[in-house]
Write a protein that holds these residues in place. Structure first.
Motif, PDB file in Angstrom:
ATOM      1  N   VAL A 149      17.142  30.848   3.057  1.00 54.84           N
ATOM      2  CA  VAL A 149      16.546  29.662   3.667  1.00 54.84           C
ATOM      3  C   VAL A 149      17.463  28.926   4.643  1.00 54.84           C
ATOM      4  O   VAL A 149      16.981  28.146   5.452  1.00 54.84           O
ATOM      5  CB  VAL A 149      16.034  28.663   2.599  1.00 54.84           C
ATOM      6  N   LEU A 150      18.755  29.159   4.577  1.00 55.17           N
ATOM      7  CA  LEU A 150      19.663  28.485   5.498  1.00 55.17           C
ATOM      8  C   LEU A 150      19.712  29.214   6.827  1.00 55.17           C
ATOM      9  O   LEU A 150      19.573  30.431   6.891  1.00 55.17           O
ATOM     10  CB  LEU A 150      21.067  28.378   4.901  1.00 55.17           C
ATOM     11  N   GLU A 151      19.918  28.464   7.883  1.00 54.99           N
ATOM     12  CA  GLU A 151      19.992  29.044   9.211  1.00 54.99           C
ATOM     13  C   GLU A 151      21.222  29.933   9.318  1.00 54.99           C
ATOM     14  O   GLU A 151      22.312  29.544   8.904  1.00 54.99           O
ATOM     15  CB  GLU A 151      20.105  27.917  10.241  1.00 54.99           C
ATOM     16  N   PRO A 152      21.060  31.127   9.856  1.00 56.55           N
ATOM     17  CA  PRO A 152      22.225  32.022   9.947  1.00 56.55           C
ATOM     18  C   PRO A 152      23.245  31.502  10.952  1.00 56.55           C
ATOM     19  O   PRO A 152      22.893  30.836  11.927  1.00 56.55           O
ATOM     20  CB  PRO A 152      21.619  33.347  10.424  1.00 56.55           C
ATOM     21  N   LEU A 153      24.491  31.794  10.684  1.00 60.94           N
ATOM     22  CA  LEU A 153      25.573  31.448  11.603  1.00 60.94           C
ATOM     23  C   LEU A 153      25.559  32.418  12.766  1.00 60.94           C
ATOM     24  O   LEU A 153      25.119  33.563  12.630  1.00 60.94           O
ATOM     25  CB  LEU A 153      26.923  31.527  10.880  1.00 60.94           C
ATOM     26  N   PRO A 154      26.085  32.001  13.923  1.00 63.29           N
ATOM     27  CA  PRO A 154      26.172  32.955  15.031  1.00 63.29           C
ATOM     28  C   PRO A 154      27.128  34.080  14.658  1.00 63.29           C
ATOM     29  O   PRO A 154      28.021  33.893  13.829  1.00 63.29           O
ATOM     30  CB  PRO A 154      26.711  32.116  16.195  1.00 63.29           C
ATOM     31  N   PRO A 155      26.953  35.257  15.258  1.00 63.64           N
ATOM     32  CA  PRO A 155      27.842  36.379  14.926  1.00 63.64           C
ATOM     33  C   PRO A 155      29.297  36.019  15.202  1.00 63.64           C
ATOM     34  O   PRO A 155      29.603  35.328  16.165  1.00 63.64           O
ATOM     35  CB  PRO A 155      27.379  37.505  15.850  1.00 63.64           C
ATOM     36  N   PHE A 156      30.169  36.488  14.349  1.00 59.22           N
ATOM     37  CA  PHE A 156      31.597  36.228  14.493  1.00 59.22           C
ATOM     38  C   PHE A 156      32.199  37.221  15.478  1.00 59.22           C
ATOM     39  O   PHE A 156      32.001  38.424  15.351  1.00 59.22           O
ATOM     40  CB  PHE A 156      32.292  36.358  13.135  1.00 59.22           C
ATOM     41  N   ASP A 157      32.919  36.714  16.476  1.00 59.59           N
ATOM     42  CA  ASP A 157      33.608  37.559  17.442  1.00 59.59           C
ATOM     43  C   ASP A 157      35.098  37.357  17.226  1.00 59.59           C
ATOM     44  O   ASP A 157      35.650  36.333  17.598  1.00 59.59           O
ATOM     45  CB  ASP A 157      33.217  37.169  18.866  1.00 59.59           C
ATOM     46  N   PRO A 158      35.777  38.342  16.597  1.00 59.58           N
ATOM     47  CA  PRO A 158      37.201  38.164  16.289  1.00 59.58           C
ATOM     48  C   PRO A 158      38.066  38.088  17.544  1.00 59.58           C
ATOM     49  O   PRO A 158      39.173  37.598  17.498  1.00 59.58           O
ATOM     50  CB  PRO A 158      37.550  39.383  15.444  1.00 59.58           C
ATOM     51  N   GLN A 159      37.556  38.588  18.670  1.00 51.33           N
ATOM     52  CA  GLN A 159      38.318  38.532  19.923  1.00 51.33           C
ATOM     53  C   GLN A 159      37.430  37.910  20.996  1.00 51.33           C
ATOM     54  O   GLN A 159      36.739  38.617  21.731  1.00 51.33           O
ATOM     55  CB  GLN A 159      38.754  39.926  20.341  1.00 51.33           C
ATOM     56  N   PRO A 160      37.450  36.594  21.089  1.00 47.56           N
ATOM     57  CA  PRO A 160      36.611  35.948  22.085  1.00 47.56           C
ATOM     58  C   PRO A 160      36.978  36.425  23.487  1.00 47.56           C
ATOM     59  O   PRO A 160      38.110  36.822  23.741  1.00 47.56           O
ATOM     60  CB  PRO A 160      36.882  34.466  21.914  1.00 47.56           C
ATOM     61  N   GLU A 161      35.989  36.390  24.352  1.00 48.13           N
ATOM     62  CA  GLU A 161      36.205  36.870  25.720  1.00 48.13           C
ATOM     63  C   GLU A 161      37.308  36.055  26.378  1.00 48.13           C
ATOM     64  O   GLU A 161      37.305  34.836  26.362  1.00 48.13           O
ATOM     65  CB  GLU A 161      34.911  36.714  26.518  1.00 48.13           C
ATOM     66  N   ARG A 162      38.269  36.769  26.929  1.00 50.73           N
ATOM     67  CA  ARG A 162      39.379  36.125  27.627  1.00 50.73           C
ATOM     68  C   ARG A 162      39.433  36.697  29.033  1.00 50.73           C
ATOM     69  O   ARG A 162      39.141  37.862  29.252  1.00 50.73           O
ATOM     70  CB  ARG A 162      40.706  36.406  26.921  1.00 50.73           C
ATOM     71  N   SER A 163      39.816  35.868  29.963  1.00 54.49           N
ATOM     72  CA  SER A 163      39.925  36.393  31.320  1.00 54.49           C
ATOM     73  C   SER A 163      41.270  37.100  31.457  1.00 54.49           C
ATOM     74  O   SER A 163      42.302  36.583  31.067  1.00 54.49           O
ATOM     75  CB  SER A 163      39.796  35.269  32.344  1.00 54.49           C
ATOM     76  N   SER A 164      41.194  38.294  31.944  1.00 53.91           N
ATOM     77  CA  SER A 164      42.425  39.061  32.144  1.00 53.91           C
ATOM     78  C   SER A 164      42.937  38.802  33.553  1.00 53.91           C
ATOM     79  O   SER A 164      42.174  38.471  34.447  1.00 53.91           O
ATOM     80  CB  SER A 164      42.159  40.551  31.948  1.00 53.91           C
ATOM     81  N   PRO A 165      44.240  38.941  33.769  1.00 55.61           N
ATOM     82  CA  PRO A 165      44.800  38.709  35.107  1.00 55.61           C
ATOM     83  C   PRO A 165      44.158  39.626  36.143  1.00 55.61           C
ATOM     84  O   PRO A 165      43.935  39.230  37.268  1.00 55.61           O
ATOM     85  CB  PRO A 165      46.288  39.018  34.957  1.00 55.61           C
ATOM     86  N   THR A 166      43.825  40.855  35.745  1.00 57.45           N
ATOM     87  CA  THR A 166      43.227  41.783  36.727  1.00 57.45           C
ATOM     88  C   THR A 166      41.809  41.351  37.073  1.00 57.45           C
ATOM     89  O   THR A 166      41.399  41.447  38.211  1.00 57.45           O
ATOM     90  CB  THR A 166      43.235  43.221  36.191  1.00 57.45           C
ATOM     91  N   ALA A 167      41.054  40.854  36.086  1.00 60.00           N
ATOM     92  CA  ALA A 167      39.684  40.408  36.357  1.00 60.00           C
ATOM     93  C   ALA A 167      39.713  39.168  37.258  1.00 60.00           C
ATOM     94  O   ALA A 167      38.906  39.043  38.175  1.00 60.00           O
ATOM     95  CB  ALA A 167      38.956  40.095  35.071  1.00 60.00           C
ATOM     96  N   ALA A 168      40.666  38.283  37.057  1.00 58.30           N
ATOM     97  CA  ALA A 168      40.769  37.072  37.872  1.00 58.30           C
ATOM     98  C   ALA A 168      41.173  37.427  39.297  1.00 58.30           C
ATOM     99  O   ALA A 168      40.666  36.860  40.251  1.00 58.30           O
ATOM    100  CB  ALA A 168      41.789  36.113  37.259  1.00 58.30           C
ATOM    101  N   SER A 169      42.078  38.392  39.446  1.00 57.59           N
ATOM    102  CA  SER A 169      42.514  38.757  40.800  1.00 57.59           C
ATOM    103  C   SER A 169      41.405  39.457  41.557  1.00 57.59           C
ATOM    104  O   SER A 169      41.292  39.311  42.763  1.00 57.59           O
ATOM    105  CB  SER A 169      43.783  39.602  40.754  1.00 57.59           C
ATOM    106  N   ARG A 170      40.529  40.217  40.861  1.00 58.15           N
ATOM    107  CA  ARG A 170      39.413  40.902  41.525  1.00 58.15           C
ATOM    108  C   ARG A 170      38.366  39.909  42.003  1.00 58.15           C
ATOM    109  O   ARG A 170      37.776  40.084  43.034  1.00 58.15           O
ATOM    110  CB  ARG A 170      38.758  41.897  40.563  1.00 58.15           C
ATOM    111  N   SER A 171      38.150  38.836  41.221  1.00 55.68           N
ATOM    112  CA  SER A 171      37.123  37.872  41.604  1.00 55.68           C
ATOM    113  C   SER A 171      37.551  36.996  42.776  1.00 55.68           C
ATOM    114  O   SER A 171      36.737  36.393  43.419  1.00 55.68           O
ATOM    115  CB  SER A 171      36.735  37.017  40.412  1.00 55.68           C
ATOM    116  N   ASN A 172      38.856  36.933  43.069  1.00 56.07           N
ATOM    117  CA  ASN A 172      39.354  36.114  44.180  1.00 56.07           C
ATOM    118  C   ASN A 172      39.336  36.864  45.508  1.00 56.07           C
ATOM    119  O   ASN A 172      39.699  36.308  46.523  1.00 56.07           O
ATOM    120  CB  ASN A 172      40.782  35.624  43.882  1.00 56.07           C
ATOM    121  N   LYS A 173      38.977  38.127  45.535  1.00 60.69           N
ATOM    122  CA  LYS A 173      39.018  38.907  46.785  1.00 60.69           C
ATOM    123  C   LYS A 173      37.829  38.637  47.622  1.00 60.69           C
ATOM    124  O   LYS A 173      36.782  38.324  47.314  1.00 60.69           O
ATOM    125  CB  LYS A 173      39.104  40.399  46.461  1.00 60.69           C
TER     126      LYS A 173
END
Length: 128
Positions: free
Chosen positions: A104-128
């Motif tokens: 009967v209780l509302e389920p919790l959102p799924p647990f993500d042990p590694q939350p999305e983090r921006s990587s230096p390579t992903a940030a450098s690609r988006s600045n081009k």
């Protein structure tokens, strides 16, 4: 006094066990075997508090149909307007009680042990 109950400063007798706050719909039958729809507000293995369209009196007998545990006989202990509290004929066993809460209780959102983090390579690609 029975250890399952305590006396308040005003002299009223209340359950001393912890109740879990919930919000779910249940069905059952009232004292005259009339169909009953109720919204459960809190519950413990020994009883519950709910609201319904019918008005009850202390001592009224109910048959409640609860998730997981099925039909439970109960006695109304107190009533204020359309809100009431009742005690079950037999407590719900611990395992079934926790299954009922999980159902009967509302389920919790799924647990993500590694939350999305921006990587230096992903940030450098988006600045081009």
């Amino acid at each position: 006094m029975d250890e399952k109950f305590r006396q308040t400063a005003a002299g009223a007798v209340e359950p001393s066990h912890v109740r879990d706050e919930v919000q779910f719909e249940a069905r059952g039958f009232g004292p005259a075997a009339e169909a009953l729809q109720l919204r459960v507000l809190n519950i413990s293995s020994h009883g519950l508090s709910a609201t319904t369209d019918l008005a009850f009196q202390p001592g009224d007998r109910l048959r409640l149909i609860l998730p997981v545990v099925g039909v439970m006989g109960a006695d109304v202990r107190w009533a204020k307007g359309k809100r009431f509290g009742c005690v079950f004929d037999m407590p719900i066993d611990r395992a079934s009680y926790y299954e009922l809460l999980a159902a009967v209780l509302e389920p919790l959102p799924p647990f993500d042990p590694q939350p999305e983090r921006s990587s230096p390579t992903a940030a450098s690609r988006s600045n081009k």
